[in-house]
Design an enzyme around this catalytic site. Structure first.
Site, PDB file in Angstrom:
ATOM      1  CG  HIS A   1      -1.964  -1.064   1.186  1.00 53.58           C
ATOM      2  ND1 HIS A   1      -2.684  -1.429   2.297  1.00 53.58           N
ATOM      3  CD2 HIS A   1      -2.412  -1.870   0.179  1.00 53.58           C
ATOM      4  CE1 HIS A   1      -3.519  -2.410   1.991  1.00 53.58           C
ATOM      5  NE2 HIS A   1      -3.369  -2.698   0.715  1.00 53.58           N
TER       6      HIS A   1
ATOM      7  CG  HIS B   1       0.655 -10.138   4.316  1.00 51.69           C
ATOM      8  ND1 HIS B   1       1.173 -10.473   5.548  1.00 51.69           N
ATOM      9  CD2 HIS B   1      -0.016 -11.253   3.885  1.00 51.69           C
ATOM     10  CE1 HIS B   1       0.852 -11.722   5.848  1.00 51.69           C
ATOM     11  NE2 HIS B   1       0.128 -12.212   4.863  1.00 51.69           N
ATOM     12  CB  CYS B   2       0.330  -3.272   3.763  1.00 49.06           C
ATOM     13  SG  CYS B   2       0.148  -2.778   5.486  1.00 49.06           S
ATOM     14  CB  ALA B   3      -0.366  -6.642  -0.545  1.00 46.01           C
TER      15      ALA B   3
END
Length: 406
Positions: free
Chosen positions: A124, A363-365
């Site tokens: 992100h 996972h910030c994805a």
């Protein structure tokens, strides 16, 4: 020197502790790595006997602290083979470094109708700043799609570039899949179209040497807490000519040349004009110690050990029923997986009961999760202090969870 994982582990105090009555198996270094005593001691020693505010101080402690800080900048420039230490900006981490570029270079160079290219595997931190920039100026965000094996559909990349492309922002290594992108050809293609290239190196610099001159990228950014250093400090590399053209993003002390209420303010030269306020000097000292530590071990030695460990882990995980692995066979650092239809949080909780620390979630994805049509994944990351025994414990733990949950 010969790489000895036992000697490395002895340098990390936390690795001797127990979790839930079992030896800690820390498989979460891609989120944040543990710190060796050499880093902990260097930062503590600075605060005990050497601390002072840097810059402008004429007294001994201030002068010494300033010299130490700038020596770390020089060491970091050698670590990534920058042409000059003055191409490196101290930032809080990868996220701030990317935001700095988006708000300084981006605001000055991206206009309505222009476009920026990212990929579907980005963290992100390498998506949201560009979305915000595009929204501010009326630019377009274009995306390189994924293949099912976790590599990028590179055949689509030439079709995404045009005369309005201003930037390719790409991860060096995926924080979820471990995919190492072919930066050389991607950077060459971008430059052929007159675009700049920013590389998110957060998941690369701890695994093998990085040479920014050989890559010829325009920006390279990474955090130090994943490189066995302190939190709250990172490095943004920018080619010197480009950096000197960029306006400051934040205003305050240290980044000015003159301040006048009637005539306005003038800036000091880069990189210092991007370092407003009192810096995280203790963190910078810890950064220097971390670079010294991994350099003494040898990044090529670390890379060889970690790759052997990764190959072993992937082969052993084949014995776990109903295990879905995400990402290519050739990967760096991380193994993302799901076990049957069980939520990643449940699997991660069971592993924690066995003393095994893995990361669970998106996972910030989130765009990557959407591509694989899952809400979350477990991620085990392998660092230079992990062992074959810890891999065996992970495999045994997953087999046990499968028997318990079905």
């Amino acid at each position: 020197m010969t790489f000895s994982v036992d000697k490395v582990r002895a340098d990390f105090p936390v690795l001797s502790r127990e979790v839930n009555g079992l030896p800690l198996a820390y498989l979460d270094s891609a989120a944040s790595a543990q710190k060796p005593s050499q880093v902990i001691d260097a930062e503590a020693e600075f605060y005990r006997h050497g601390y002072a505010a840097v810059h402008r101080g004429i007294h001994t402690l201030s002068a010494q602290a300033t010299e130490k800080m700038e020596n770390v900048r020089k060491r970091a420039s050698l670590f990534i083979n920058a042409r000059s230490a003055e191409e490196l900006v101290f930032v809080r981490g990868t996220t701030e470094g990317i935001n700095l570029v988006a708000n300084s270079w981006g605001n000055s160079n991206v206009r309505a109708g222009d476009n920026i290219i990212i990929s579907q595997m980005e963290h992100h931190a390498n998506i949201v700043p560009w979305q915000m920039l595009c929204a501010r100026v009326g630019a377009e965000l274009r995306v390189i799609p994924l293949n099912p094996d976790g590599t990028l559909q590179l055949e689509t990349l030439p079709t995404l570039f045009d005369e309005k492309t201003r930037l390719l922002a790409i991860t060096h290594v995926s924080n979820v899949l471990g995919t190492e992108n072919p930066l050389a050809e991607m950077i060459t293609l971008a430059h052929q179209h007159g675009a700049k290239v920013l590389v998110d190196g957060a998941q690369a610099v701890m695994h093998h040497p990085v040479d920014v001159q050989a890559l010829d990228c325009d920006f390279y950014v990474f955090s130090v807490h994943k490189l066995y250093g302190p939190t709250g400090i990172g490095i943004l590399y920018v080619k010197e000519a480009l950096l000197q053209e960029m306006p400051p993003w934040e205003g305050g002390g240290s980044m000015i040349a003159t301040v006048s209420l009637s005539e306005g303010t003038t800036w000091t030269k880069a990189p210092w004009r991007f370092e407003a306020g009192t810096p995280n000097t203790g963190g910078i000292i810890g950064l220097g110690a971390a670079l010294e530590y991994v350099s003494a071990l040898g990044l090529n030695n670390i890379a060889e050990y970690e790759q052997n460990l990764m190959h072993y882990a992937l082969s052993q995980l084949e014995s776990v029923p109903d295990l879905t692995l995400y990402g290519p066979q050739n990967r760096l650092g991380v193994i993302a997986f799901n076990l049957g239809k069980h939520h990643a949080y449940d699997v991660g909780s069971f592993l924690d009961n066995y003393g095994i620390a893995v990361r669970t979630g998106h996972h910030c994805a989130m765009p990557l999760m959407a591509y694989y049509n899952v809400p979350a994944m477990c991620r085990a990351s392998l660092a230079m202090y992990n062992t074959h025994e810890e891999v065996d414990r992970l495999v045994t733990g997953l087999q046990r969870i499968h028997r318990l949950l079905g």
